[in-house]
Design an enzyme around this catalytic site. Structure first.
Site, PDB file in Angstrom:
ATOM      1  N   HIS A 163       0.790  -1.238   0.000  1.00  0.00           N
ATOM      2  CA  HIS A 163       0.000   0.000   0.000  1.00  0.00           C
ATOM      3  C   HIS A 163       0.826   1.293   0.000  1.00  0.00           C
ATOM      4  CE1 HIS A 163      -3.347  -2.628   1.088  1.00  0.00           C
ATOM      5  NE2 HIS A 163      -2.663  -3.056   2.125  1.00  0.00           N
TER       6      HIS A 163
HETATM    7  O1  RIB Z   1      -4.697  -0.137   5.038  1.00  0.00           O
HETATM    8  C1  RIB Z   1      -3.347  -0.164   4.700  1.00  0.00           C
HETATM    9  C2  RIB Z   1      -2.543   0.749   5.588  1.00  0.00           C
HETATM   10  O2  RIB Z   1      -2.611   0.317   6.949  1.00  0.00           O
HETATM   11  C3  RIB Z   1      -1.070   0.803   5.264  1.00  0.00           C
HETATM   12  O3  RIB Z   1      -0.620   2.108   5.472  1.00  0.00           O
HETATM   13  C4  RIB Z   1      -0.473  -0.126   6.282  1.00  0.00           C
HETATM   14  O4  RIB Z   1       0.884   0.131   6.501  1.00  0.00           O
HETATM   15  C5  RIB Z   1      -1.298   0.163   7.479  1.00  0.00           C
HETATM   16  O5  RIB Z   1      -0.869   1.333   8.106  1.00  0.00           O
END
Ligand code: RIB
Ligand code: CA
Length: 311
Positions: A240
């Site tokens: 992500h």
């Molecule tokens: O939903 C994904 C996010 O949640 C990313 O930033 C991961 O590192 C967690 O923080």
């Protein structure tokens, strides 16, 4: 001139890859990492940020610890990350800075003679606190790129995205703060930019500590994500937070649409959801850009070319 960048992270594996990617790109000048609670307690996210930077030889970049919980009491506790709290990287030999991350953000904004780019990849508690304490903070920010939210509900993606769900009130404050350019990199985009086991092998073979660590972390992510319906049985996982940095390097990697976002802040089962209206008929200044899709192949090429090779 490289873009001055501040990363605000709850560092686990994907934040760590985002940090390394930012450090390895000549277009970006990472001036500081502020740590926030989220997937792990802030002590761990700060320590993990330090470990990551030190491992790739960037002991010049300061790390500051910020908020340890949501800006308003109440709300249900969210589950933390299934990852261990401490990344498997040798401990740092330096310490986090003594200033609180929120103070540092405000001071950095006040002292700025040129704007900087802000990339939050954890809960929005630090950024909302900075905006609350000093509404002029937003003026120092050229662009904010938040990893957060989800557009499509009811399909294979989670109904809530954790960075927003950890502190929904903070997320709404940040959305309403009046940042000049606001990009929300949603799960809809990050789940399109998954990295496969075969690609991890390529990354590992590229050599160098950053590529090897990223390959190891993505393999660990794949072991978890491959069991989720969203992966459809594929040995692949989203990374992500790294997509935010990829967007900064090459904005054409993601598909942006104009959107209007409301965070569900009311207590109850739907708290933390993002209600997003895409392409509103009558645009307003409060609308933001929503990343809804991404080019997986080009995202991986960018990871490979940026992370591979010696420091
Ligand atoms: O939903 C994904 C996010 O949640 C990313 O930033 C991961 O590192 C967690 O923080
Ligand atoms: Ca994160």
């Amino acid at each position: 001139m490289p873009r001055r960048l501040v990363l605000d992270c709850d560092t686990g594996t994907d934040d760590a890859i985002a940090i390394m990617l930012a450090c390895r790109r000549p277009e970006l000048d990472l001036i500081g990492v502020t740590a926030v609670w989220g997937n792990h307690a802030v002590e761990h996210t700060a320590d993990n940020s330090l470990r990551t930077l030190d491992l790739i030889g960037r002991t010049d970049i300061p790390v500051l610890a910020g908020c340890s919980g949501p800006i308003e009491p109440g709300g249900e506790e969210q589950e933390g990350s299934p990852e261990p709290d401490t990344l498997p990287i040798p401990p740092s030999t330096r310490s986090i800075e003594s200033a609180h991350a929120v103070e540092w953000l405000i001071e950095t904004a006040r002292a700025a003679t040129e704007q900087f780019t802000l990339v939050p990849t954890g809960s929005l508690s630090n950024i909302a606190s900075a905006v609350r304490a000093d509404p002029a903070f937003v003026e120092a920010v050229e662009e904010i790129v938040v990893m957060g939210g989800v557009v499509e509900r009811g399909g294979a993606l989670p109904d809530v995205e954790t960075n927003v769900a950890y502190d929904p009130d903070a997320a709404q404050i940040v959305l309403d703060a009046g940042f000049e350019q606001f990009v929300l990199v949603t799960l809809d985009a990050t789940y399109r930019a998954t990295v496969t086991s075969e690609q991890c092998e390529l990354l590992r073979n590229a050599g160098g500590v950053a590529a090897e660590l990223a390959a190891e972390f993505i393999e660990q992510r794949i072991a978890r994500y491959r069991l989720l319906p969203a992966m459809g049985g594929r040995a692949a996982a989203p990374v992500h937070d790294a997509l935010t940095i990829a967007y900064l390097v090459d904005p054409t990697l993601v598909t942006l649409r104009t959107g209007r976002v409301r965070v569900e802040t009311e207590l109850g089962a739907t708290r933390g959801r993002t209600d997003i209206e895409l392409d509103p008929a009558v645009p307003t200044a409060a609308d933001v850009q929503i990343a809804v899709d991404a080019d997986a192949a080009r995202f991986f090429e960018l990871l490979l070319e940026s992370l591979g090779g010696p420091e």
